[in-house]
Scaffold this active site. Structure first.
Site, PDB file in Angstrom:
ATOM      1  N   ARG A   1       0.847  -1.187   0.000  1.00 26.68           N
ATOM      2  CA  ARG A   1       0.000   0.000   0.000  1.00 26.68           C
ATOM      3  C   ARG A   1       0.883   1.238   0.000  1.00 26.68           C
ATOM      4  O   ARG A   1       1.931   1.272   0.635  1.00 26.68           O
ATOM      5  CB  ARG A   1      -0.918   0.025   1.237  1.00 26.68           C
ATOM      6  CG  ARG A   1      -2.044  -0.992   1.207  1.00 26.68           C
ATOM      7  CD  ARG A   1      -3.074  -0.665   0.129  1.00 26.68           C
ATOM      8  NE  ARG A   1      -4.206  -1.582   0.151  1.00 26.68           N
ATOM      9  CZ  ARG A   1      -4.300  -2.695  -0.559  1.00 26.68           C
ATOM     10  NH1 ARG A   1      -3.272  -3.047  -1.338  1.00 26.68           N
ATOM     11  NH2 ARG A   1      -5.371  -3.458  -0.498  1.00 26.68           N
TER      12      ARG A   1
ATOM     13  N   HIS B   1      -1.450  -0.742 -10.297  1.00 27.65           N
ATOM     14  CA  HIS B   1      -2.036  -1.664  -9.313  1.00 27.65           C
ATOM     15  C   HIS B   1      -2.475  -2.974  -9.992  1.00 27.65           C
ATOM     16  O   HIS B   1      -3.629  -3.395  -9.901  1.00 27.65           O
ATOM     17  CB  HIS B   1      -3.241  -1.010  -8.615  1.00 27.65           C
ATOM     18  CG  HIS B   1      -3.489  -1.560  -7.248  1.00 27.65           C
ATOM     19  ND1 HIS B   1      -3.842  -0.779  -6.174  1.00 27.65           N
ATOM     20  CD2 HIS B   1      -3.432  -2.830  -6.757  1.00 27.65           C
ATOM     21  CE1 HIS B   1      -4.008  -1.529  -5.101  1.00 27.65           C
ATOM     22  NE2 HIS B   1      -3.760  -2.778  -5.423  1.00 27.65           N
TER      23      HIS B   1
ATOM     24  N   GLU C   1      -3.578   7.286  -5.039  1.00 25.37           N
ATOM     25  CA  GLU C   1      -3.681   6.300  -6.118  1.00 25.37           C
ATOM     26  C   GLU C   1      -4.933   6.563  -6.938  1.00 25.37           C
ATOM     27  O   GLU C   1      -6.036   6.518  -6.388  1.00 25.37           O
ATOM     28  CB  GLU C   1      -3.720   4.897  -5.517  1.00 25.37           C
ATOM     29  CG  GLU C   1      -3.484   3.785  -6.530  1.00 25.37           C
ATOM     30  CD  GLU C   1      -3.343   2.433  -5.853  1.00 25.37           C
ATOM     31  OE1 GLU C   1      -2.199   1.951  -5.732  1.00 25.37           O
ATOM     32  OE2 GLU C   1      -4.379   1.878  -5.452  1.00 25.37           O
TER      33      GLU C   1
END
Length: 337
Positions: free
Chosen positions: A248, A295, A276
């Site tokens: 993360r 991602h 993000e």
């Protein structure tokens, strides 16, 4: 068993994922175990149209995009006796009411850990060869590196530091074993004996950072780990080191990381960032020492079927009255992703 005797199951997720999670063969296997309608996918537990199905549901099969399961949702599903999640972490989308009612919860987090670990292994191997940097140089200059340029490259004895013996972190450790790496681990919940069983040396975080050519993050996003790699700790990574983050973005101070990368002292392979996605004007998009992906390390495409298989296997155990293999305990969520 007659179809009418099968338990009723209901999907709750973003329906776009359903065909990949449960392709035809797997869907047929699922429907042999439970009465489930692929055309009915709950997006809102308060929707009157799904009320009758929820009232009859014994099993909820959830996935990415599932609405939060709170006390109101449980009141709509009074017969519910299991939640089977075709995804990773369940933290954040199930309320304490689920645990208070004693409903068993299962997650495919172990299955989702595999592609993340595979991505990480690839990143480590390529980083050790400086493949990302050399690709940029090759594109710009169209020349091969001179022999003297390769002195610091190679994976023989490369020092790799793993932060977090999570499911992904442990899988990465397994995948690294056949290679000639020197591997260290930081995890405050792992003993020296357990680290030895994992085949690694347990180190304090600062020592691990200073001793690693490549640092790979696999810790959960918790208050304890927030900004664990701050400016001071990022500066401990040796010059020319590489940071790999598939965990993360919140684990790393974004301003400090950007400064380190803009200065060119270290490089990074980033599948996750904070925020993000990054702002469109972020310098990280254009930097030759940053390999940025959107991602993608977790399950994508045909890898989603692995998550669906986990749910079907868990459903089979549930119906047989056996213990779920991937049960999630409430206490697990304190130190998990």
């Amino acid at each position: 068993m007659p179809t009418s005797a099968l338990p009723r199951a209901v999907f709750a997720m973003n329906p776009v994922h359903l065909p990949e999670l449960f392709p035809p063969g797997l869907m047929a296997r699922l429907q042999a175990l439970a009465r489930v309608d692929p055309a009915l996918v709950v997006r809102d537990f308060a929707d009157p149209a799904v009320g009758p199905a929820l009232a009859d549901a014994e099993i909820l099969i959830t996935g990415w995009g599932c609405p939060r399961i709170d006390a109101d949702a449980l009141r709509a599903a009074p017969r519910l006796r299991a939640l089977l999640h075709a995804g990773g972490s369940v933290r954040g989308w199930i309320d304490d009411a689920v645990w208070d009612r004693g409903i068993p919860v299962s997650s495919a987090v172990q299955a989702n850990a595999l592609p993340v670990a595979e991505y990480t292994l690839a990143a480590i191997l390529w980083a050790g060869k400086d493949a990302f940097g050399l690709r940029e140089r090759f594109r710009a200059e169209r020349v091969y590196p001179a022999p003297g340029d390769c002195v610091t490259m190679g994976n023989l004895g490369r020092r790799v530091g793993i932060i977090g013996a999570s499911r992904v972190g442990r899988r990465v450790l397994e995948l690294l074993r056949p290679f000639d790496f020197s591997v260290g681990l930081f995890d405050p919940y792992v003993s020296d004996a357990e680290a030895a069983a994992l085949g690694v040396v347990r180190l304090p975080l600062d020592e691990l950072l200073a001793a690693s050519d490549i640092v790979s993050l696999h810790a959960p996003d918790t208050p304890e780990t927030y900004r664990m790699l701050d400016r001071r700790r990022l500066a401990l990574i040796p010059d020319g080191g590489v940071l790999v983050n598939t965990s993360r973005g919140a684990l790393v101070d974004p301003e400090a990381l950007t400064d380190e990368l803009v200065g060119g002292r270290i490089s990074a392979v980033l599948d996750v960032t904070e925020p993000e996605p990054l702002p469109a004007d972020s310098p990280l998009y254009q930097m030759p020492n940053v390999f940025l992906t959107p991602h993608i390390a977790g399950s994508l495409g045909n890898e989603l079927e692995r998550l669906g298989r986990t749910v079907v296997d868990e459903l089979s155990l549930l119906i047989a009255g056996r213990e779920l293999e991937h049960a999630v305990r409430h206490t697990d969520l304190v130190n998990s992703a």
